[in-house]
Design a protein around this motif. Structure first.
Motif, PDB file in Angstrom:
ATOM      1  N   ASN A  27       7.294  13.776 -11.674  1.00  0.00           N
ATOM      2  CA  ASN A  27       6.497  14.443 -10.302  1.00  0.00           C
ATOM      3  C   ASN A  27       6.891  14.843  -9.710  1.00  0.00           C
ATOM      4  N   TYR A  28       7.806  14.557  -9.413  1.00  0.00           N
ATOM      5  CA  TYR A  28       9.249  14.763  -7.875  1.00  0.00           C
ATOM      6  C   TYR A  28       9.204  16.165  -6.928  1.00  0.00           C
ATOM      7  N   PHE A  29       9.130  17.123  -7.948  1.00  0.00           N
ATOM      8  CA  PHE A  29       8.774  18.713  -8.069  1.00  0.00           C
ATOM      9  C   PHE A  29       8.036  18.766  -7.511  1.00  0.00           C
ATOM     10  N   HIS A  30       6.639  17.778  -8.034  1.00  0.00           N
ATOM     11  CA  HIS A  30       5.187  18.437  -7.802  1.00  0.00           C
ATOM     12  C   HIS A  30       5.110  17.511  -6.230  1.00  0.00           C
ATOM     13  N   ASP A  31       5.235  17.361  -6.015  1.00  0.00           N
ATOM     14  CA  ASP A  31       5.083  15.680  -4.263  1.00  0.00           C
ATOM     15  C   ASP A  31       5.240  16.843  -3.209  1.00  0.00           C
ATOM     16  N   LYS A  32       4.202  17.013  -2.868  1.00  0.00           N
ATOM     17  CA  LYS A  32       3.725  18.270  -1.438  1.00  0.00           C
ATOM     18  C   LYS A  32       5.197  17.608  -0.736  1.00  0.00           C
ATOM     19  N   MET A  33       5.265  16.554   0.221  1.00  0.00           N
ATOM     20  CA  MET A  33       6.432  16.149   1.110  1.00  0.00           C
ATOM     21  C   MET A  33       7.508  16.264   0.731  1.00  0.00           C
ATOM     22  N   PHE A  63      32.497  19.602   9.971  1.00  0.00           N
ATOM     23  CA  PHE A  63      30.716  19.623  10.504  1.00  0.00           C
ATOM     24  C   PHE A  63      30.008  20.522   9.495  1.00  0.00           C
ATOM     25  N   ILE A  64      30.312  21.619   8.965  1.00  0.00           N
ATOM     26  CA  ILE A  64      29.840  21.923   7.675  1.00  0.00           C
ATOM     27  C   ILE A  64      29.756  21.177   6.661  1.00  0.00           C
ATOM     28  N   ALA A  65      31.279  20.633   6.213  1.00  0.00           N
ATOM     29  CA  ALA A  65      31.300  20.037   5.706  1.00  0.00           C
ATOM     30  C   ALA A  65      31.053  18.478   5.156  1.00  0.00           C
ATOM     31  N   PHE A  66      30.514  18.069   6.503  1.00  0.00           N
ATOM     32  CA  PHE A  66      29.525  16.664   7.141  1.00  0.00           C
ATOM     33  C   PHE A  66      28.032  17.233   6.374  1.00  0.00           C
ATOM     34  N   ALA A  67      27.705  18.370   6.581  1.00  0.00           N
ATOM     35  CA  ALA A  67      25.688  18.819   6.550  1.00  0.00           C
ATOM     36  C   ALA A  67      25.763  18.862   4.857  1.00  0.00           C
ATOM     37  N   LEU A  68      26.574  19.596   4.839  1.00  0.00           N
ATOM     38  CA  LEU A  68      26.329  19.734   3.087  1.00  0.00           C
ATOM     39  C   LEU A  68      26.479  18.604   2.199  1.00  0.00           C
ATOM     40  N   ILE A  69      27.322  17.901   1.739  1.00  0.00           N
ATOM     41  CA  ILE A  69      27.721  16.101   2.081  1.00  0.00           C
ATOM     42  C   ILE A  69      26.629  15.220   1.939  1.00  0.00           C
ATOM     43  N   ILE A  70      25.552  15.463   3.180  1.00  0.00           N
ATOM     44  CA  ILE A  70      24.761  14.403   3.839  1.00  0.00           C
ATOM     45  C   ILE A  70      23.405  15.127   2.775  1.00  0.00           C
ATOM     46  N   LEU A  71      23.283  16.405   2.601  1.00  0.00           N
ATOM     47  CA  LEU A  71      22.233  17.450   2.224  1.00  0.00           C
ATOM     48  C   LEU A  71      22.601  16.753   0.513  1.00  0.00           C
ATOM     49  N   ALA A  72      23.126  16.866  -0.104  1.00  0.00           N
ATOM     50  CA  ALA A  72      23.779  16.962  -1.487  1.00  0.00           C
ATOM     51  C   ALA A  72      23.362  15.191  -1.777  1.00  0.00           C
ATOM     52  N   PHE A  73      23.627  14.808  -0.843  1.00  0.00           N
ATOM     53  CA  PHE A  73      23.506  12.765  -1.406  1.00  0.00           C
ATOM     54  C   PHE A  73      22.763  12.652  -1.286  1.00  0.00           C
ATOM     55  N   ASN A  74      21.180  13.161  -0.302  1.00  0.00           N
ATOM     56  CA  ASN A  74      20.090  12.596   0.165  1.00  0.00           C
ATOM     57  C   ASN A  74      19.464  13.313  -1.601  1.00  0.00           C
ATOM     58  N   VAL A  75      19.529  14.632  -1.178  1.00  0.00           N
ATOM     59  CA  VAL A  75      18.869  14.473  -2.799  1.00  0.00           C
ATOM     60  C   VAL A  75      18.653  13.485  -3.344  1.00  0.00           C
ATOM     61  N   ILE A  76      19.699  13.554  -4.182  1.00  0.00           N
ATOM     62  CA  ILE A  76      20.404  12.926  -5.172  1.00  0.00           C
ATOM     63  C   ILE A  76      19.807  11.514  -4.985  1.00  0.00           C
ATOM     64  N   LEU A  77      20.129  11.432  -3.781  1.00  0.00           N
ATOM     65  CA  LEU A  77      19.315   9.426  -3.413  1.00  0.00           C
ATOM     66  C   LEU A  77      18.051   9.363  -3.846  1.00  0.00           C
ATOM     67  N   SER A  78      17.028  10.019  -3.342  1.00  0.00           N
ATOM     68  CA  SER A  78      15.926  10.359  -3.243  1.00  0.00           C
ATOM     69  C   SER A  78      15.066  10.105  -4.880  1.00  0.00           C
ATOM     70  N   MET A  79      16.215  11.125  -5.071  1.00  0.00           N
ATOM     71  CA  MET A  79      15.575  11.676  -6.607  1.00  0.00           C
ATOM     72  C   MET A  79      15.484  10.238  -7.615  1.00  0.00           C
ATOM     73  N   ARG A  80      16.649   9.544  -7.284  1.00  0.00           N
ATOM     74  CA  ARG A  80      17.255   7.933  -7.913  1.00  0.00           C
ATOM     75  C   ARG A  80      16.228   7.353  -7.692  1.00  0.00           C
ATOM     76  N   THR A  81      15.923   6.853  -6.499  1.00  0.00           N
ATOM     77  CA  THR A  81      14.930   6.415  -5.347  1.00  0.00           C
ATOM     78  C   THR A  81      13.406   6.684  -5.645  1.00  0.00           C
ATOM     79  N   TYR A  82      13.231   7.675  -6.657  1.00  0.00           N
ATOM     80  CA  TYR A  82      11.475   8.249  -6.649  1.00  0.00           C
ATOM     81  C   TYR A  82      10.783   7.329  -8.082  1.00  0.00           C
ATOM     82  N   HIS A  83      11.265   6.841  -8.593  1.00  0.00           N
ATOM     83  CA  HIS A  83      10.333   5.982  -9.716  1.00  0.00           C
ATOM     84  C   HIS A  83      10.300   4.820  -9.480  1.00  0.00           C
ATOM     85  N   LEU A  84      11.299   4.153  -8.393  1.00  0.00           N
ATOM     86  CA  LEU A  84      10.721   3.272  -7.584  1.00  0.00           C
ATOM     87  C   LEU A  84       9.600   2.886  -7.262  1.00  0.00           C
TER      88      LEU A  84
END
Length: 119
Positions: free
Chosen positions: A6-12, A68-89
């Motif tokens: 349901n991760y990609f079906h959640d509107k928020m 700063f570009i590398a920082f923004a891309l790393i933060i984006l990747a880690f946030n999405v991965i961490l969000s996917m891993r914590t969604y089932h919790l």
């Protein structure tokens, strides 16, 4: 890595993920447009140290600002991965991770723009 069904079906989740992608793209584009790689590579203010007094501005080259570009891309990747891993919790924890990532990307955009304006 297992992506919850349901991760990609959640509107928020999709809204916060889109905000994160937009902020990372905005940070990337603002830095690339402001840097002007063809101009002189020296003379960019890369750091501001308030406790140093007269020598509070530290100059750097283009690579310091492109980080700063590398920082923004790393933060984006880690946030999405961490969000996917914590969604089932807990869904709320996943939303908090994406929300804090948006705040961090917004701050990175503001700081990079402030440093480039001082040039």
């Amino acid at each position: 890595m297992h992506i919850p069904k349901n991760y990609f079906h959640d509107k928020m989740i999709l809204l916060l993920g889109s905000v994160n992608v937009f902020l990372a793209a905005a940070c990337t584009l603002l830095v690339l447009l402001r840097v002007g790689v063809g101009q002189g590579s020296n003379g960019y203010i890369a750091q501001y140290r308030a406790n140093l007094g007269i020598s509070r501005f530290k100059t750097g080259d283009v690579a310091d600002l492109l980080s700063f570009i590398a920082f923004a891309l790393i933060i984006l990747a880690f946030n999405v991965i961490l969000s996917m891993r914590t969604y089932h919790l807990r869904r709320e924890l996943s939303l908090v991770v994406l929300g804090l990532g948006a705040l961090l990307l917004l701050l990175a955009t503001i700081v990079s723009n402030a440093l480039l304006v001082l040039r």
